[in-house]
Design a protein around this motif. Structure first.
Motif, mmCIF file in Angstrom:
data_model
loop_
_atom_site.group_PDB
_atom_site.id
_atom_site.type_symbol
_atom_site.label_atom_id
_atom_site.label_comp_id
_atom_site.label_asym_id
_atom_site.label_seq_id
_atom_site.Cartn_x
_atom_site.Cartn_y
_atom_site.Cartn_z
ATOM 1 N N ASP A 31 0.982 -1.739 4.125
ATOM 2 C CA ASP A 31 0.447 -3.095 4.264
ATOM 3 C C ASP A 31 0.376 -3.781 2.900
ATOM 4 O O ASP A 31 0.321 -3.114 1.866
ATOM 5 C CB ASP A 31 -0.957 -3.059 4.879
ATOM 6 N N PRO A 32 0.361 -5.104 2.872
ATOM 7 C CA PRO A 32 0.246 -5.816 1.590
ATOM 8 C C PRO A 32 -1.087 -5.519 0.901
ATOM 9 O O PRO A 32 -2.120 -5.377 1.559
ATOM 10 C CB PRO A 32 0.315 -7.289 1.974
ATOM 11 N N VAL A 33 -1.043 -5.415 -0.414
ATOM 12 C CA VAL A 33 -2.241 -5.177 -1.217
ATOM 13 C C VAL A 33 -2.581 -6.483 -1.917
ATOM 14 O O VAL A 33 -1.808 -6.978 -2.720
ATOM 15 C CB VAL A 33 -2.006 -4.051 -2.248
ATOM 16 N N GLU A 34 -3.731 -7.047 -1.578
ATOM 17 C CA GLU A 34 -4.137 -8.327 -2.143
ATOM 18 C C GLU A 34 -5.199 -8.173 -3.228
ATOM 19 O O GLU A 34 -5.355 -9.055 -4.062
ATOM 20 C CB GLU A 34 -4.659 -9.235 -1.035
ATOM 21 N N ASN A 35 -5.936 -7.077 -3.224
ATOM 22 C CA ASN A 35 -7.014 -6.876 -4.197
ATOM 23 C C ASN A 35 -6.469 -6.324 -5.496
ATOM 24 O O ASN A 35 -5.558 -5.506 -5.508
ATOM 25 C CB ASN A 35 -8.065 -5.913 -3.647
ATOM 26 N N CYS B 153 0.839 -1.197 0.000
ATOM 27 C CA CYS B 153 0.000 0.000 0.000
ATOM 28 C C CYS B 153 0.875 1.250 0.000
ATOM 29 O O CYS B 153 1.816 1.359 0.788
ATOM 30 C CB CYS B 153 -0.902 -0.021 1.234
ATOM 31 N N LYS C 77 -3.479 1.102 -3.098
ATOM 32 C CA LYS C 77 -3.738 1.155 -1.661
ATOM 33 C C LYS C 77 -4.464 -0.113 -1.222
ATOM 34 O O LYS C 77 -5.188 -0.727 -2.003
ATOM 35 C CB LYS C 77 -4.594 2.375 -1.318
ATOM 36 N N CYS C 78 -4.286 -0.482 0.037
ATOM 37 C CA CYS C 78 -5.007 -1.630 0.586
ATOM 38 C C CYS C 78 -6.477 -1.252 0.753
ATOM 39 O O CYS C 78 -6.846 -0.072 0.723
ATOM 40 C CB CYS C 78 -4.390 -2.073 1.907
ATOM 41 N N TRP C 79 -7.325 -2.262 0.932
ATOM 42 C CA TRP C 79 -8.760 -2.003 1.009
ATOM 43 C C TRP C 79 -9.110 -1.113 2.194
ATOM 44 O O TRP C 79 -9.993 -0.265 2.092
ATOM 45 C CB TRP C 79 -9.520 -3.319 1.066
ATOM 46 N N TYR D 8 -2.603 -4.874 -9.390
ATOM 47 C CA TYR D 8 -2.751 -4.597 -7.963
ATOM 48 C C TYR D 8 -3.083 -3.130 -7.752
ATOM 49 O O TYR D 8 -2.586 -2.252 -8.452
ATOM 50 C CB TYR D 8 -1.467 -4.942 -7.202
ATOM 51 N N CYS E 186 -7.368 1.364 3.489
ATOM 52 C CA CYS E 186 -7.076 2.763 3.139
ATOM 53 C C CYS E 186 -8.052 3.284 2.085
ATOM 54 O O CYS E 186 -8.453 4.453 2.131
ATOM 55 C CB CYS E 186 -5.640 2.893 2.646
#
Length: 53
Positions: free
Chosen positions: A9-13, A4, A23-25, A20, A27
């Motif tokens: 943080d890791p971005v999985e979506n 992100c 930003k992470c979900w 990818y 955020c």
């Protein structure tokens, strides 16, 4: 795996193109809560965005 841009943080979506997100979900949801939506600011009675459910 991507990280992100905002919190690291890791971005999985992935987005609809399969990339990818930046930003992470968590955020993304945080920013969405702060932003004003189009429907809240539009005054056009014939707006196609606002008339679609």
């Amino acid at each position: 795996m991507a990280a992100c841009d905002q919190c690291g943080d890791p971005v999985e979506n992935k987005n609809s193109a399969g990339h990818y997100r930046d930003k992470c979900w968590g955020c993304i949801e945080g920013v969405a809560d702060e932003e004003t939506s189009h429907r809240e600011t539009c005054d056009d009675a014939d707006c196609l965005i606002c008339t679609v459910p």
